[in-house]
Design an enzyme around this catalytic site. Structure first.
Site, PDB file in Angstrom:
ATOM      1  N   ARG A 101       0.631  -1.327  -0.129  1.00  0.00           N
ATOM      2  CA  ARG A 101       0.053  -0.031   0.078  1.00  0.00           C
ATOM      3  C   ARG A 101       0.811   1.408   0.130  1.00  0.00           C
ATOM      4  O   ARG A 101       1.905   1.286   0.534  1.00  0.00           O
ATOM      5  CB  ARG A 101      -0.864  -0.022   1.214  1.00  0.00           C
ATOM      6  CG  ARG A 101      -0.214  -0.270   2.496  1.00  0.00           C
ATOM      7  CD  ARG A 101      -1.299  -0.721   3.614  1.00  0.00           C
ATOM      8  NE  ARG A 101      -1.665  -2.007   3.124  1.00  0.00           N
ATOM      9  CZ  ARG A 101      -2.602  -2.859   3.906  1.00  0.00           C
ATOM     10  NH1 ARG A 101      -2.765  -2.773   5.201  1.00  0.00           N
ATOM     11  NH2 ARG A 101      -2.667  -3.978   3.579  1.00  0.00           N
ATOM     12  N   ASP A 104      -1.300   3.511   4.779  1.00  0.00           N
ATOM     13  CA  ASP A 104      -1.904   3.119   5.579  1.00  0.00           C
ATOM     14  C   ASP A 104      -2.075   3.727   6.844  1.00  0.00           C
ATOM     15  O   ASP A 104      -1.168   4.231   7.326  1.00  0.00           O
ATOM     16  CB  ASP A 104      -1.575   1.618   5.660  1.00  0.00           C
ATOM     17  CG  ASP A 104      -2.628   0.596   6.517  1.00  0.00           C
ATOM     18  OD1 ASP A 104      -3.662   0.958   6.469  1.00  0.00           O
ATOM     19  OD2 ASP A 104      -2.273  -0.155   7.384  1.00  0.00           O
ATOM     20  N   ASP A 106      -4.141   3.466  10.395  1.00  0.00           N
ATOM     21  CA  ASP A 106      -4.887   2.866  11.337  1.00  0.00           C
ATOM     22  C   ASP A 106      -5.157   3.674  12.667  1.00  0.00           C
ATOM     23  O   ASP A 106      -3.940   3.952  13.464  1.00  0.00           O
ATOM     24  CB  ASP A 106      -4.205   1.588  11.651  1.00  0.00           C
ATOM     25  CG  ASP A 106      -4.068   0.425  10.611  1.00  0.00           C
ATOM     26  OD1 ASP A 106      -5.036   0.681   9.673  1.00  0.00           O
ATOM     27  OD2 ASP A 106      -3.398  -0.357  10.460  1.00  0.00           O
TER      28      ASP A 106
END
Length: 171
Positions: A101, A104, A106
């Site tokens: 990716r 990312d 989170d």
């Protein structure tokens, strides 16, 4: 209950993990932090160094990972939506679970709340098992209590194998 508890404009502390393994990862991650810091209702409190880590999942390049601590004046769901929008802004396309990716983001922790909805779990359900999350988080928030286990981050870090997490030199 959550809305009532967090309805007032008092800033809440939040932890976010960042990762990238496509493109110029360090530049992308720095730009993502800058984007977060310029978002209304979000103030950057602390940021970790960058760490090079082995990827979890299918064969792919190593990741650069780090964490930030934010002071936010928005609800957890709004923060998640902001993180997803920033991922999209940087060209993130969700294809393969745990695949490579460009960016990312989170949401790991939000104050001391425990939340379990269909699209958001706080604390992040796998953070306690991931050295690539715990190492940078322990750098900037070692005494933050993970509310499910009741352990502080620096104690959780002792329970994971950190051999594939390396401080990026020249941070």
């Amino acid at each position: 209950m959550l809305k009532a508890r967090y309805a007032e404009a008092k800033p809440r502390r939040s932890a976010v993990a960042l990762g990238s393994n496509i493109g110029d990862s360090q530049t992308i991650l720095e730009a993502a932090i800058e984007t977060l810091a310029q978002t209304p209702g979000i103030v950057l409190e602390a940021r970790s160094n960058w760490y090079q880590t082995k990827a979890v999942g299918p064969p792919q390049p190593d990741y650069l990972n780090g964490c930030v601590i934010l002071q936010v004046e928005i609800l957890p769901q709004q923060l998640l939506e902001t993180l997803l929008a920033i991922e999209q802004q940087f060209g993130r396309v969700r294809q393969e679970r745990w695949g490579p990716r460009i960016l990312d983001l989170d949401l790991l922790l939000f104050d001391d709340i425990i939340l379990d909805t269909p699209n958001l779990q706080i604390p992040h359900p796998r953070m306690r098992d991931r050295a690539f999350v715990l190492v940078p988080l322990a750098e900037i928030a070692p005494d933050w209590i993970e509310p499910v286990s009741g352990y502080v981050i620096k104690e959780l870090l002792k329970e994971v194998d950190c051999s594939d997490v390396h401080l990026l030199m020249g941070n």
